[in-house]
Design a protein around this motif. Structure first.
Motif, short mmCIF file in Angstrom:
data_model
loop_
_atom_site.label_atom_id
_atom_site.label_comp_id
_atom_site.label_asym_id
_atom_site.label_seq_id
_atom_site.Cartn_x
_atom_site.Cartn_y
_atom_site.Cartn_z
N SER A 53 0.63 -1.25 0.16
CA SER A 53 0.04 0.29 -0.23
C SER A 53 0.56 1.11 -0.09
CB SER A 53 -1.26 0.44 1.54
OG SER A 53 -2.01 -0.95 1.54
N LEU A 54 0.77 2.12 -0.55
CA LEU A 54 1.52 3.08 -1.23
C LEU A 54 0.56 4.65 0.31
CD1 LEU A 54 1.53 3.39 -5.14
CD2 LEU A 54 2.78 2.78 -3.45
N ASP A 55 1.64 5.00 0.69
CA ASP A 55 2.10 5.98 1.61
C ASP A 55 1.93 7.49 0.53
OD1 ASP A 55 2.47 4.30 3.90
OD2 ASP A 55 4.61 5.06 3.46
N ASP A 56 1.16 8.42 1.33
CA ASP A 56 1.00 10.08 0.78
C ASP A 56 2.37 11.04 0.88
OD1 ASP A 56 -1.10 9.11 -0.06
OD2 ASP A 56 -2.38 9.80 1.22
N ILE A 57 2.46 11.76 0.34
CA ILE A 57 3.86 12.54 0.54
C ILE A 57 3.26 14.16 0.55
CG2 ILE A 57 5.88 13.61 -0.09
CD1 ILE A 57 6.46 10.49 -2.03
N THR A 58 3.97 14.59 1.49
CA THR A 58 3.46 16.15 1.67
C THR A 58 4.86 16.70 1.62
OG1 THR A 58 2.08 16.01 3.18
CG2 THR A 58 3.12 17.80 2.80
N ILE A 59 4.94 18.07 0.80
CA ILE A 59 5.94 18.03 -0.27
C ILE A 59 5.79 20.36 -0.11
CG2 ILE A 59 7.26 19.20 -1.98
CD1 ILE A 59 7.12 16.46 -3.39
#
Length: 264
Positions: free
Chosen positions: A232-238
């Motif tokens: 399952s893919l995690d989300d990313i914050t930039i």
């Protein structure tokens, strides 16, 4: 009738009965080859709270394509399907309505983001009377949220990549991907991207006539230790500063925050 005659008659009857049984047995054996396989699908390892339903696409040779909608309430029971004995591809989607093609693949139109899709894909050998498969529907998109320090950011942010969806085998499919974002009045915007296979993910800062700066987004994500092969893919914050010279990156569920200085 003498005993000898009776014995000959009995032997004749036995021979006839044997031939009938042999012929029947061969016919049953041949007919079984034409009988479908009962495919038992087990959804017990799919989280019903995260995945409210699954749209099944079961494909086999000679044009066999079975579509079945399964609500999460049925995840506690095995689903039984009848499929050809030639092997079957089992694809399950949640959140991909309008994106799934006839061959069971999922195509993202150029200019669109990836749908918030949850997926399962597997191949099942069905050259038997019954086959069993666990259907594990997992998060197959990554939501990238970008925060620009300056709220009044006058530029468009384009995310480019080389994965445009998923093939019928469930693997990332090569093709051009582009989605344009404009930060809101708080400097925030987001894009959903499919699972990546390399570092070919880019973030362009566009003033409407030209690209002012390009960030090697894929390289930053890889340097952070992000795992594109995770189930399952995690989300990313930039985070992006207004001078476009500094990038911060934080992955959902991780405590650390990474910082990258970018050459102007």
């Amino acid at each position: 009738m003498t005993w000898c005659v009776m014995r000959k008659v009995l032997r004749g009857l036995q021979a006839v009965i044997f031939c009938i049984l042999l012929w029947t047995g061969c016919s049953v054996k041949e007919n079984r080859r034409e009988c479908p396989c009962r495919l038992f699908l087990d959804f017990s390892e799919t989280d019903a709270e995260e995945v409210p339903y699954a749209d099944l696409h079961v494909l086999s040779s000679e044009g066999f394509h079975l579509v079945e909608h399964v609500g999460s309430g049925a995840f506690v029971e095995e689903l039984v399907l009848h499929v050809p004995r030639r092997g079957a591809r089992v694809n399950a989607y949640c959140g991909a309505e309008g994106y799934v093609a006839e061959d069971g693949s999922m195509v993202i139109p150029y200019g669109s983001e990836c749908p918030r899709v949850y997926m399962h894909s597997s191949y099942v050998e069905t050259d038997c009377e019954a086959a069993f498969e666990k259907v594990r529907v997992r998060k197959n998109h990554c939501l990238i949220t970008v925060h620009v320090e300056e709220a009044d950011f006058p530029y468009v942010l384009d995310v480019r990549g080389e994965v445009c969806g998923y093939g019928a085998d469930g693997r990332p499919a090569g093709g051009a991907f582009l989605f344009a974002m404009r930060p809101d009045d708080k400097g925030a915007c987001s894009v959903s991207v499919p699972r990546q296979v390399d570092n070919s993910l880019w973030l362009d800062v566009d003033d409407g006539t030209d690209v002012l700066k390009t960030f090697a987004l894929g390289e930053y994500v890889t340097a952070s230790g992000y795992d594109w092969s995770a189930e399952s893919l995690d989300d990313i914050t930039i985070g992006l500063d207004y001078s476009l010279s500094h990038v911060t990156l934080k992955i959902e569920g991780w405590e650390k925050e990474l910082h990258f200085d970018v050459e102007i």
